[in-house]
Design a protein around this motif. Structure first.
Motif, PDB file in Angstrom:
ATOM      1  N   VAL A   6     -33.895  36.855  27.534  1.00 52.40           N
ATOM      2  CA  VAL A   6     -32.469  37.089  27.791  1.00 52.40           C
ATOM      3  C   VAL A   6     -32.289  37.930  29.052  1.00 52.40           C
ATOM      4  O   VAL A   6     -31.438  37.625  29.899  1.00 52.40           O
ATOM      5  CB  VAL A   6     -31.814  37.780  26.575  1.00 52.40           C
ATOM      6  CG1 VAL A   6     -30.391  38.201  26.900  1.00 52.40           C
ATOM      7  CG2 VAL A   6     -31.837  36.863  25.365  1.00 52.40           C
ATOM      8  N   ARG A   7     -33.080  38.974  29.196  1.00 49.60           N
ATOM      9  CA  ARG A   7     -32.986  39.830  30.378  1.00 49.60           C
ATOM     10  C   ARG A   7     -33.357  39.046  31.635  1.00 49.60           C
ATOM     11  O   ARG A   7     -32.695  39.151  32.673  1.00 49.60           O
ATOM     12  CB  ARG A   7     -33.900  41.046  30.227  1.00 49.60           C
ATOM     13  CG  ARG A   7     -33.744  42.030  31.361  1.00 49.60           C
ATOM     14  CD  ARG A   7     -34.551  43.266  31.145  1.00 49.60           C
ATOM     15  NE  ARG A   7     -35.967  42.896  31.033  1.00 49.60           N
ATOM     16  CZ  ARG A   7     -36.927  43.740  30.711  1.00 49.60           C
ATOM     17  NH1 ARG A   7     -36.648  44.983  30.448  1.00 49.60           N
ATOM     18  NH2 ARG A   7     -38.168  43.347  30.643  1.00 49.60           N
ATOM     19  N   GLY A   8     -34.401  38.224  31.569  1.00 52.82           N
ATOM     20  CA  GLY A   8     -34.802  37.415  32.715  1.00 52.82           C
ATOM     21  C   GLY A   8     -33.736  36.410  33.116  1.00 52.82           C
ATOM     22  O   GLY A   8     -33.457  36.233  34.304  1.00 52.82           O
ATOM     23  N   LEU A   9     -33.112  35.752  32.133  1.00 53.28           N
ATOM     24  CA  LEU A   9     -32.048  34.794  32.445  1.00 53.28           C
ATOM     25  C   LEU A   9     -30.826  35.489  33.033  1.00 53.28           C
ATOM     26  O   LEU A   9     -30.147  34.934  33.900  1.00 53.28           O
ATOM     27  CB  LEU A   9     -31.665  34.013  31.193  1.00 53.28           C
ATOM     28  CG  LEU A   9     -32.714  33.014  30.689  1.00 53.28           C
ATOM     29  CD1 LEU A   9     -32.258  32.389  29.376  1.00 53.28           C
ATOM     30  CD2 LEU A   9     -33.007  31.957  31.723  1.00 53.28           C
ATOM     31  N   THR A  10     -30.555  36.700  32.585  1.00 50.22           N
ATOM     32  CA  THR A  10     -29.458  37.472  33.162  1.00 50.22           C
ATOM     33  C   THR A  10     -29.736  37.793  34.625  1.00 50.22           C
ATOM     34  O   THR A  10     -28.847  37.689  35.479  1.00 50.22           O
ATOM     35  CB  THR A  10     -29.234  38.771  32.368  1.00 50.22           C
ATOM     36  OG1 THR A  10     -28.984  38.438  31.008  1.00 50.22           O
ATOM     37  CG2 THR A  10     -28.072  39.567  32.928  1.00 50.22           C
ATOM     38  N   PHE A  15     -28.663  36.723  40.295  1.00 56.43           N
ATOM     39  CA  PHE A  15     -29.200  36.383  41.610  1.00 56.43           C
ATOM     40  C   PHE A  15     -28.491  35.152  42.177  1.00 56.43           C
ATOM     41  O   PHE A  15     -28.116  35.129  43.357  1.00 56.43           O
ATOM     42  CB  PHE A  15     -30.708  36.139  41.507  1.00 56.43           C
ATOM     43  CG  PHE A  15     -31.351  35.772  42.805  1.00 56.43           C
ATOM     44  CD1 PHE A  15     -31.526  36.713  43.793  1.00 56.43           C
ATOM     45  CD2 PHE A  15     -31.779  34.472  43.037  1.00 56.43           C
ATOM     46  CE1 PHE A  15     -32.118  36.381  44.999  1.00 56.43           C
ATOM     47  CE2 PHE A  15     -32.371  34.120  44.230  1.00 56.43           C
ATOM     48  CZ  PHE A  15     -32.543  35.075  45.216  1.00 56.43           C
ATOM     49  N   ILE A  16     -28.279  34.137  41.347  1.00 57.42           N
ATOM     50  CA  ILE A  16     -27.589  32.925  41.804  1.00 57.42           C
ATOM     51  C   ILE A  16     -26.151  33.253  42.200  1.00 57.42           C
ATOM     52  O   ILE A  16     -25.652  32.773  43.216  1.00 57.42           O
ATOM     53  CB  ILE A  16     -27.650  31.831  40.723  1.00 57.42           C
ATOM     54  CG1 ILE A  16     -29.087  31.319  40.586  1.00 57.42           C
ATOM     55  CG2 ILE A  16     -26.705  30.688  41.041  1.00 57.42           C
ATOM     56  CD1 ILE A  16     -29.304  30.391  39.421  1.00 57.42           C
ATOM     57  N   ALA A  17     -25.482  34.093  41.405  1.00 56.18           N
ATOM     58  CA  ALA A  17     -24.111  34.487  41.735  1.00 56.18           C
ATOM     59  C   ALA A  17     -24.062  35.252  43.056  1.00 56.18           C
ATOM     60  O   ALA A  17     -23.162  35.044  43.872  1.00 56.18           O
ATOM     61  CB  ALA A  17     -23.533  35.343  40.609  1.00 56.18           C
TER      62      ALA A  17
END
Length: 69
Positions: A6-10, A15-17
């Motif tokens: 979950v932390r990695g996907l956040t 980063f993408i944003a």
């Protein structure tokens, strides 16, 4: 639940944003956390990405030696 995932996907989403905001393709409001993506031509984006992805795959194939006997 795997909290590391979950932390990695956040981190990846943030980063993408940030990349979209730096490229001028989106507006980010840090006070509310709202990300507004600007309209774009999907056909042009797919056409451009197809060339980039095919070139990247061809480079990887050359480096890895795919297709040689």
């Amino acid at each position: 639940m795997n909290w590391n995932l979950v932390r990695g996907l956040t981190y990846v989403a943030t980063f993408i944003a940030a990349i979209l905001a730096m490229l001028g393709l989106a507006d980010f409001d840090p006070a509310t956390g709202h990300l507004a993506i600007h309209p774009f031509n999907l056909y042009a984006a797919v056409g451009a990405l197809a060339g980039v992805i095919s070139s990247a795959l061809a480079s990887i194939a050359l480096i890895r030696g795919w297709g040689r006997k």
